[in-house]
Scaffold this motif. Structure first.
Motif, PDB file in Angstrom:
ATOM      1  N   LEU A 165      12.508   1.806  -0.780  1.00 35.80           N
ATOM      2  CA  LEU A 165      12.675   3.050  -1.247  1.00 35.80           C
ATOM      3  C   LEU A 165      13.852   3.314  -1.890  1.00 35.80           C
ATOM      4  CD1 LEU A 165      10.732   4.950   1.538  1.00 35.80           C
ATOM      5  CD2 LEU A 165       9.787   4.725  -0.909  1.00 35.80           C
ATOM      6  N   LYS A 166      14.998   2.727  -1.044  1.00 36.54           N
ATOM      7  CA  LYS A 166      16.483   2.954  -1.438  1.00 36.54           C
ATOM      8  C   LYS A 166      16.652   1.975  -2.503  1.00 36.54           C
ATOM      9  CE  LYS A 166      18.613   3.940   3.112  1.00 36.54           C
ATOM     10  NZ  LYS A 166      19.500   3.198   4.270  1.00 36.54           N
ATOM     11  N   ASP A 167      15.803   1.047  -2.800  1.00 37.09           N
ATOM     12  CA  ASP A 167      15.979   0.170  -4.030  1.00 37.09           C
ATOM     13  C   ASP A 167      15.323   0.598  -5.349  1.00 37.09           C
ATOM     14  OD1 ASP A 167      17.699  -1.589  -2.418  1.00 37.09           O
ATOM     15  OD2 ASP A 167      16.362  -3.049  -2.287  1.00 37.09           O
ATOM     16  N   GLY A 168      14.487   1.425  -4.807  1.00 33.77           N
ATOM     17  CA  GLY A 168      13.418   1.937  -6.034  1.00 33.77           C
ATOM     18  C   GLY A 168      13.722   3.171  -6.662  1.00 33.77           C
TER      19      GLY A 168
ATOM     20  N   LYS B 238       1.039  -1.319  -0.054  1.00 33.08           N
ATOM     21  CA  LYS B 238       0.014   0.124   0.060  1.00 33.08           C
ATOM     22  C   LYS B 238       0.925   1.402   0.116  1.00 33.08           C
ATOM     23  CE  LYS B 238      -3.500   0.726   0.000  1.00 33.08           C
ATOM     24  NZ  LYS B 238      -4.458   1.025  -1.048  1.00 33.08           N
ATOM     25  N   ALA B 239       1.855   1.187   0.829  1.00 28.24           N
ATOM     26  CA  ALA B 239       2.866   2.431   1.016  1.00 28.24           C
ATOM     27  C   ALA B 239       3.486   2.829  -0.305  1.00 28.24           C
ATOM     28  CB  ALA B 239       3.898   2.001   1.953  1.00 28.24           C
ATOM     29  N   ILE B 240       3.943   1.487  -1.188  1.00 27.16           N
ATOM     30  CA  ILE B 240       4.725   1.900  -2.406  1.00 27.16           C
ATOM     31  C   ILE B 240       3.587   2.489  -3.573  1.00 27.16           C
ATOM     32  CG2 ILE B 240       5.603   0.587  -4.241  1.00 27.16           C
ATOM     33  CD1 ILE B 240       7.620   1.178  -1.970  1.00 27.16           C
ATOM     34  N   GLN B 241       2.566   1.768  -3.254  1.00 29.97           N
ATOM     35  CA  GLN B 241       1.391   2.336  -4.473  1.00 29.97           C
ATOM     36  C   GLN B 241       0.988   3.735  -3.981  1.00 29.97           C
ATOM     37  OE1 GLN B 241      -2.177  -0.153  -3.352  1.00 29.97           O
ATOM     38  NE2 GLN B 241      -1.548  -1.656  -4.924  1.00 29.97           N
ATOM     39  N   LEU B 242       1.022   4.378  -2.737  1.00 30.27           N
ATOM     40  CA  LEU B 242       0.888   5.755  -2.675  1.00 30.27           C
ATOM     41  C   LEU B 242       1.778   6.670  -2.858  1.00 30.27           C
ATOM     42  CD1 LEU B 242      -0.649   5.132   0.997  1.00 30.27           C
ATOM     43  CD2 LEU B 242      -1.935   6.074  -1.013  1.00 30.27           C
ATOM     44  N   ILE B 243       3.101   6.228  -3.143  1.00 36.38           N
ATOM     45  CA  ILE B 243       4.401   7.078  -3.401  1.00 36.38           C
ATOM     46  C   ILE B 243       4.673   6.911  -4.912  1.00 36.38           C
ATOM     47  CG2 ILE B 243       6.826   7.749  -2.785  1.00 36.38           C
ATOM     48  CD1 ILE B 243       6.095   6.264  -0.198  1.00 36.38           C
TER      49      ILE B 243
ATOM     50  N   VAL C  62       2.379  13.544   4.268  1.00 34.56           N
ATOM     51  CA  VAL C  62       3.188  12.459   5.331  1.00 34.56           C
ATOM     52  C   VAL C  62       2.273  11.248   5.489  1.00 34.56           C
ATOM     53  CG1 VAL C  62       3.514  12.280   7.865  1.00 34.56           C
ATOM     54  CG2 VAL C  62       3.657  14.582   6.622  1.00 34.56           C
ATOM     55  N   ILE C  63       3.170  10.080   5.074  1.00 30.35           N
ATOM     56  CA  ILE C  63       2.446   8.835   5.605  1.00 30.35           C
ATOM     57  C   ILE C  63       2.940   8.135   6.752  1.00 30.35           C
ATOM     58  CG2 ILE C  63       2.478   6.406   4.580  1.00 30.35           C
ATOM     59  CD1 ILE C  63       2.991   7.521   1.885  1.00 30.35           C
ATOM     60  N   LEU C  64       1.864   7.675   7.838  1.00 28.19           N
ATOM     61  CA  LEU C  64       2.072   7.283   8.943  1.00 28.19           C
ATOM     62  C   LEU C  64       1.942   5.669   8.937  1.00 28.19           C
ATOM     63  CD1 LEU C  64       0.681  10.220  10.868  1.00 28.19           C
ATOM     64  CD2 LEU C  64       3.146   9.824  10.575  1.00 28.19           C
ATOM     65  N   VAL C  65       2.772   4.967   9.220  1.00 29.30           N
ATOM     66  CA  VAL C  65       2.437   3.481   9.318  1.00 29.30           C
ATOM     67  C   VAL C  65       2.417   3.199  10.779  1.00 29.30           C
ATOM     68  CG1 VAL C  65       3.315   1.282   8.596  1.00 29.30           C
ATOM     69  CG2 VAL C  65       3.744   3.092   7.364  1.00 29.30           C
ATOM     70  N   VAL C  66       1.228   2.521  11.196  1.00 30.27           N
ATOM     71  CA  VAL C  66       1.049   2.201  12.513  1.00 30.27           C
ATOM     72  C   VAL C  66       0.619   0.971  13.029  1.00 30.27           C
ATOM     73  CG1 VAL C  66      -0.520   3.258  14.496  1.00 30.27           C
ATOM     74  CG2 VAL C  66       0.100   4.862  12.849  1.00 30.27           C
ATOM     75  N   GLY C  67       1.148   0.278  13.747  1.00 33.20           N
ATOM     76  CA  GLY C  67       0.906  -0.990  13.977  1.00 33.20           C
ATOM     77  C   GLY C  67      -0.250  -1.055  15.049  1.00 33.20           C
ATOM     78  N   ILE C  68      -1.091  -2.080  15.264  1.00 28.95           N
ATOM     79  CA  ILE C  68      -2.145  -2.258  16.105  1.00 28.95           C
ATOM     80  C   ILE C  68      -1.844  -2.042  17.495  1.00 28.95           C
ATOM     81  CG2 ILE C  68      -2.483  -4.605  16.559  1.00 28.95           C
ATOM     82  CD1 ILE C  68      -5.245  -2.228  15.293  1.00 28.95           C
TER      83      ILE C  68
ATOM     84  N   TYR D  53       7.183  13.080  -0.103  1.00 35.64           N
ATOM     85  CA  TYR D  53       6.622  12.477   0.931  1.00 35.64           C
ATOM     86  C   TYR D  53       7.492  12.142   2.148  1.00 35.64           C
ATOM     87  CZ  TYR D  53       3.023  11.197  -2.293  1.00 35.64           C
ATOM     88  OH  TYR D  53       1.918  11.193  -3.098  1.00 35.64           O
ATOM     89  N   TYR D  54       6.986  12.214   3.270  1.00 33.59           N
ATOM     90  CA  TYR D  54       7.724  12.093   4.558  1.00 33.59           C
ATOM     91  C   TYR D  54       7.207  11.014   5.260  1.00 33.59           C
ATOM     92  CZ  TYR D  54      10.516  13.013   9.028  1.00 33.59           C
ATOM     93  OH  TYR D  54      11.224  12.841   9.898  1.00 33.59           O
ATOM     94  N   LEU D  55       7.983  10.002   5.778  1.00 33.02           N
ATOM     95  CA  LEU D  55       7.337   8.838   6.399  1.00 33.02           C
ATOM     96  C   LEU D  55       7.939   8.453   7.838  1.00 33.02           C
ATOM     97  CD1 LEU D  55       8.717   6.486   3.609  1.00 33.02           C
ATOM     98  CD2 LEU D  55       6.659   7.625   3.683  1.00 33.02           C
ATOM     99  N   SER D  56       6.879   8.003   8.507  1.00 35.26           N
ATOM    100  CA  SER D  56       7.268   8.156  10.020  1.00 35.26           C
ATOM    101  C   SER D  56       6.103   6.902  10.616  1.00 35.26           C
ATOM    102  CB  SER D  56       6.911   9.274  10.816  1.00 35.26           C
ATOM    103  OG  SER D  56       7.380   8.969  12.003  1.00 35.26           O
ATOM    104  N   SER D  57       6.334   6.637  11.803  1.00 40.96           N
ATOM    105  CA  SER D  57       5.132   6.023  12.601  1.00 40.96           C
ATOM    106  C   SER D  57       4.970   6.854  13.559  1.00 40.96           C
ATOM    107  CB  SER D  57       5.738   4.538  13.102  1.00 40.96           C
ATOM    108  OG  SER D  57       4.725   3.921  13.659  1.00 40.96           O
ATOM    109  N   VAL D  58       4.239   6.285  14.717  1.00 43.66           N
ATOM    110  CA  VAL D  58       4.058   7.194  15.638  1.00 43.66           C
ATOM    111  C   VAL D  58       4.250   6.324  16.904  1.00 43.66           C
ATOM    112  CG1 VAL D  58       2.004   8.185  14.746  1.00 43.66           C
ATOM    113  CG2 VAL D  58       1.337   6.505  16.088  1.00 43.66           C
ATOM    114  N   ASN D  59       4.369   7.118  18.047  1.00 49.34           N
ATOM    115  CA  ASN D  59       4.669   6.458  19.502  1.00 49.34           C
ATOM    116  C   ASN D  59       3.303   5.803  20.238  1.00 49.34           C
ATOM    117  OD1 ASN D  59       7.030   8.925  19.776  1.00 49.34           O
ATOM    118  ND2 ASN D  59       7.536   6.882  19.792  1.00 49.34           N
ATOM    119  N   ALA D  60       2.166   6.582  19.593  1.00 45.48           N
ATOM    120  CA  ALA D  60       0.778   6.095  20.336  1.00 45.48           C
ATOM    121  C   ALA D  60      -0.281   6.693  19.391  1.00 45.48           C
ATOM    122  CB  ALA D  60       0.942   6.426  21.886  1.00 45.48           C
ATOM    123  N   MET D  61      -1.550   6.249  19.441  1.00 46.16           N
ATOM    124  CA  MET D  61      -2.446   7.028  19.039  1.00 46.16           C
ATOM    125  C   MET D  61      -3.760   6.470  19.732  1.00 46.16           C
ATOM    126  SD  MET D  61      -3.856   5.752  15.271  1.00 46.16           S
ATOM    127  CE  MET D  61      -5.689   6.479  14.762  1.00 46.16           C
ATOM    128  N   SER D  62      -4.723   7.398  20.030  1.00 47.88           N
ATOM    129  CA  SER D  62      -6.039   7.033  20.655  1.00 47.88           C
ATOM    130  C   SER D  62      -7.123   6.494  19.810  1.00 47.88           C
ATOM    131  CB  SER D  62      -6.505   8.306  21.360  1.00 47.88           C
ATOM    132  OG  SER D  62      -6.881   9.253  20.583  1.00 47.88           O
TER     133      SER D  62
END
Length: 212
Positions: free
Chosen positions: A67-70, A39-44, A132-138, A98-107
């Motif tokens: 991304l480095k290989d692309g 999904k991330a690659i599709q978006l960029i 900005v794309i934020l990838v967030v694990g459950i 495009y800036y990529l990150s995760s988050v430390n927490a989400m409500s």
């Protein structure tokens, strides 16, 4: 057949997507890391300039390598030979596509909490890059904002200190001391309620435990 955890994750994700939409985010749910990478690659779009903040999540799903290989214009601070070059690379990140990150927490109602030592990551998430794309694990989802702040301070930060050569109380006993150490990685705390301009932030929720 889905197991109980998968059923719960999908139901929670649908709730989160609805709440994030009301806060002007684009949001998607991916059941696996493999799906999240796709999904991330599709978006960029190829040819885009990209950069990222320090993130175990992005490495775990293989996005940094992809991304480095692309075919992208990559701004990677870790390739810098000196502190001056590292600063210059960090500044370029503010003008990337495009800036990529995760988050430390989400409500559960869609508010993000991030904590930084130098502030470059929370600054770029807040302002600068076009997308900005934020990838967030459950595992990053918390019941409310207070719980999200506690998770960022008491869980994410003490674990993240182990990745760096720092001298903080939490590196010794794994517990947040609300320290004032010069090495503290908790200098800047960001609470993000909305995506502004609307749709600038894209959230990819992942039905797996990712990052810290």
């Amino acid at each position: 057949m889905e197991n109980p955890a998968e059923i719960r994750n999908e139901k929670l994700a649908q709730k989160l997507i609805k709440n994030l939409s009301q806060r002007h985010y684009d949001a998607y749910y991916c059941k696996t890391s493999k799906d999240a990478l796709k999904k991330a690659i599709q978006l960029i779009p190829q040819g885009s300039s990209v950069s990222w903040g320090g993130s175990a999540t992005l490495n775990e799903i293989g996005l940094i390598k992809a991304l480095k290989d692309g075919i992208y214009k990559v701004y990677d601070r870790e390739n810098s030979a000196t502190q001056k070059e590292k600063r210059e690379m960090s500044l370029k990140a503010f003008d990337c596509d495009y800036y990529l990150s995760s988050v430390n927490a989400m409500s559960e109602d869609g508010v993000f909490v991030n904590i930084d030592g130098s502030g470059n990551r929370v600054a770029a998430i807040t302002w600068g890059p076009e997308h900005v794309i934020l990838v967030v694990g459950i595992n990053k989802i918390c019941q409310d904002v207070d719980a999200a702040i506690k998770r960022a301070r008491s869980t994410a930060a003490p674990i993240n200190t182990a990745r760096f050569d720092v001298k903080t109380p939490c590196i010794i006993d794994g517990t947040c001391h609300d320290c004032k150490s010069a090495d503290s990685i908790c200098a800047y705390v960001s609470i993000q309620r909305l995506s502004r301009p609307a749709k600038r932030h894209i959230v990819i929720l992942v039905g797996e435990d990712l990052g810290y």
